[in-house]
Design a protein around this motif. Structure first.
Motif, PDB file in Angstrom:
ATOM      1  N   GLU A   1       2.657  10.904  -0.288  1.00  0.00           N
ATOM      2  CA  GLU A   1       3.852  10.049   0.045  1.00  0.00           C
ATOM      3  C   GLU A   1       4.195   9.992   1.597  1.00  0.00           C
ATOM      4  O   GLU A   1       5.961  10.179   1.424  1.00  0.00           O
ATOM      5  CB  GLU A   1       4.847  10.373  -1.449  1.00  0.00           C
TER       6      GLU A   1
ATOM      7  N   THR B   1      -0.710   9.113  -2.903  1.00  0.00           N
ATOM      8  CA  THR B   1      -0.373   7.748  -2.264  1.00  0.00           C
ATOM      9  C   THR B   1       0.719   8.636  -0.818  1.00  0.00           C
ATOM     10  O   THR B   1       0.961   9.251  -1.091  1.00  0.00           O
ATOM     11  CB  THR B   1       0.925   7.497  -3.356  1.00  0.00           C
TER      12      THR B   1
ATOM     13  N   GLU C   1       2.655   5.760   2.487  1.00  0.00           N
ATOM     14  CA  GLU C   1       3.232   4.031   2.712  1.00  0.00           C
ATOM     15  C   GLU C   1       2.611   3.968   4.021  1.00  0.00           C
ATOM     16  O   GLU C   1       2.702   4.741   4.691  1.00  0.00           O
ATOM     17  CB  GLU C   1       4.547   4.412   2.541  1.00  0.00           C
TER      18      GLU C   1
ATOM     19  N   GLN D   1      -1.217  -2.040   7.124  1.00  0.00           N
ATOM     20  CA  GLN D   1      -2.804  -2.127   7.440  1.00  0.00           C
ATOM     21  C   GLN D   1      -3.373  -1.983   8.573  1.00  0.00           C
ATOM     22  O   GLN D   1      -4.592  -0.918   9.360  1.00  0.00           O
ATOM     23  CB  GLN D   1      -3.341  -2.696   7.227  1.00  0.00           C
TER      24      GLN D   1
ATOM     25  N   TYR E   1      -8.381   4.753  -2.305  1.00  0.00           N
ATOM     26  CA  TYR E   1      -7.384   4.355  -2.254  1.00  0.00           C
ATOM     27  C   TYR E   1      -6.191   3.298  -1.756  1.00  0.00           C
ATOM     28  O   TYR E   1      -6.549   2.399  -2.031  1.00  0.00           O
ATOM     29  CB  TYR E   1      -6.080   5.911  -2.329  1.00  0.00           C
ATOM     30  N   LEU E   2      -7.233   3.324  -0.322  1.00  0.00           N
ATOM     31  CA  LEU E   2      -6.444   2.593   0.861  1.00  0.00           C
ATOM     32  C   LEU E   2      -7.558   1.325   0.377  1.00  0.00           C
ATOM     33  O   LEU E   2      -6.321   0.891   0.203  1.00  0.00           O
ATOM     34  CB  LEU E   2      -6.817   3.248   2.115  1.00  0.00           C
TER      35      LEU E   2
ATOM     36  N   SER F   1      -7.225  -0.044  -2.621  1.00  0.00           N
ATOM     37  CA  SER F   1      -6.598  -0.653  -3.915  1.00  0.00           C
ATOM     38  C   SER F   1      -5.053  -0.930  -3.056  1.00  0.00           C
ATOM     39  O   SER F   1      -5.395  -2.111  -3.297  1.00  0.00           O
ATOM     40  CB  SER F   1      -6.221   0.490  -4.602  1.00  0.00           C
ATOM     41  N   TYR F   2      -4.789   0.118  -2.213  1.00  0.00           N
ATOM     42  CA  TYR F   2      -3.920  -0.653  -1.365  1.00  0.00           C
ATOM     43  C   TYR F   2      -2.965  -1.551  -0.998  1.00  0.00           C
ATOM     44  O   TYR F   2      -2.577  -2.555  -1.178  1.00  0.00           O
ATOM     45  CB  TYR F   2      -3.265   0.875  -0.683  1.00  0.00           C
ATOM     46  N   PHE F   3      -4.524  -2.088  -0.278  1.00  0.00           N
ATOM     47  CA  PHE F   3      -4.400  -3.518   0.626  1.00  0.00           C
ATOM     48  C   PHE F   3      -4.863  -4.225  -0.642  1.00  0.00           C
ATOM     49  O   PHE F   3      -4.548  -5.478   0.467  1.00  0.00           O
ATOM     50  CB  PHE F   3      -4.951  -2.453   2.469  1.00  0.00           C
TER      51      PHE F   3
ATOM     52  N   ASP G   1      -6.190  -4.401  -3.476  1.00  0.00           N
ATOM     53  CA  ASP G   1      -5.713  -4.447  -4.891  1.00  0.00           C
ATOM     54  C   ASP G   1      -7.814  -4.326  -5.420  1.00  0.00           C
ATOM     55  O   ASP G   1      -7.897  -4.747  -6.446  1.00  0.00           O
ATOM     56  CB  ASP G   1      -5.276  -6.232  -5.397  1.00  0.00           C
TER      57      ASP G   1
END
Length: 217
Positions: A165, A185, A187, A190, A205-206, A208-210, A212
């Motif tokens: 986080e 996770t 924040e 990019q 994770y990244l 998915s984060y940027f 999807d």
């Protein structure tokens, strides 16, 4: 090996340090503390503009609700200290080691660090924004919910740190290695991730984060 470099450690000899109190800093007109060893002391609600601390060891010292603006700290070791919620805005920190310190909510916003090591420190919720960091190591530290934005980095390493986080914005992480640290996770923008080294789970994770994108194993 790429990503490693030599550190300059604090230049001090414990045999030549004088036992004293942090409050000795008020004995000097320019708030100077030098060649001291300070142990088992509580410092509360002190606000000092441009204190100077040199060639000093602070061992089991607690700073409670203190602010040291534009502090000049060089060749200093903090051992098992509690610096939680203390503020060091726009400070200069050179050849300093923090060893097993509690630094929850500590703020170094706008500070310059050169040859600084954090070993085993609890740095959750810390403010590490707008900093200029040159040759800095963070080893076995917890940086959960820490803010790490708008920074300039040169030879900065993270080893086995908890970055969960964490917030990172507008900070070029090229050459930084997160692969042996952990986060579920994070924040981050990019642009900051360009050139960042991550492991497979972090990459998933990244993605998915940027984007999807869901990565299956």
């Amino acid at each position: 090996m790429k990503g490693t470099w030599s550190m300059e450690h604090p230049k001090l000899d414990e045999n030549y340090l004088n036992l004293g109190s942090f409050f000795d800093i008020y004995n000097e007109e320019d708030f100077l503390l030098r060649n001291m060893k300070i142990q088992n002391e509580l410092i509360e609600t002190q606000i000092i503009q441009h204190p100077i601390v040199e060639q000093t060891i602070l061992d089991h010292v607690t700073f409670s609700d203190c602010e040291f603006e534009k502090a000049d700290i060089s060749d200093v070791i903090f051992k098992n200290c509690d610096l939680s919620n203390c503020r060091f805005p726009e400070s200069s920190i050179f050849q300093v080691e923090f060893q097993n310190c509690k630094m929850i909510g500590t703020s170094f916003e706008g500070s310059y660090c050169h040859n600084v090591v954090f070993n085993g420190c609890l740095m959750d919720l810390s403010n590490l924004d707008k900093m200029n960091l040159k040759v800095m190591q963070l080893n076995d530290c917890s940086l959960k919910d820490a803010s790490f934005s708008e920074n300039k980095l040169n030879k900065v390493s993270f080893k086995n740190c908890d970055l969960n986080e964490m917030t990172i914005w507008n900070t070029k992480l090229k050459g930084i290695d997160f692969s042996n640290s952990q986060f579920e996770t994070i924040e981050i923008d990019q642009d900051s991730t360009k050139g960042l080294k991550v492991n497979t789970e972090q990459a998933a994770y990244l993605a998915s984060y940027f984007l999807d994108i869901r990565v299956s194993y």
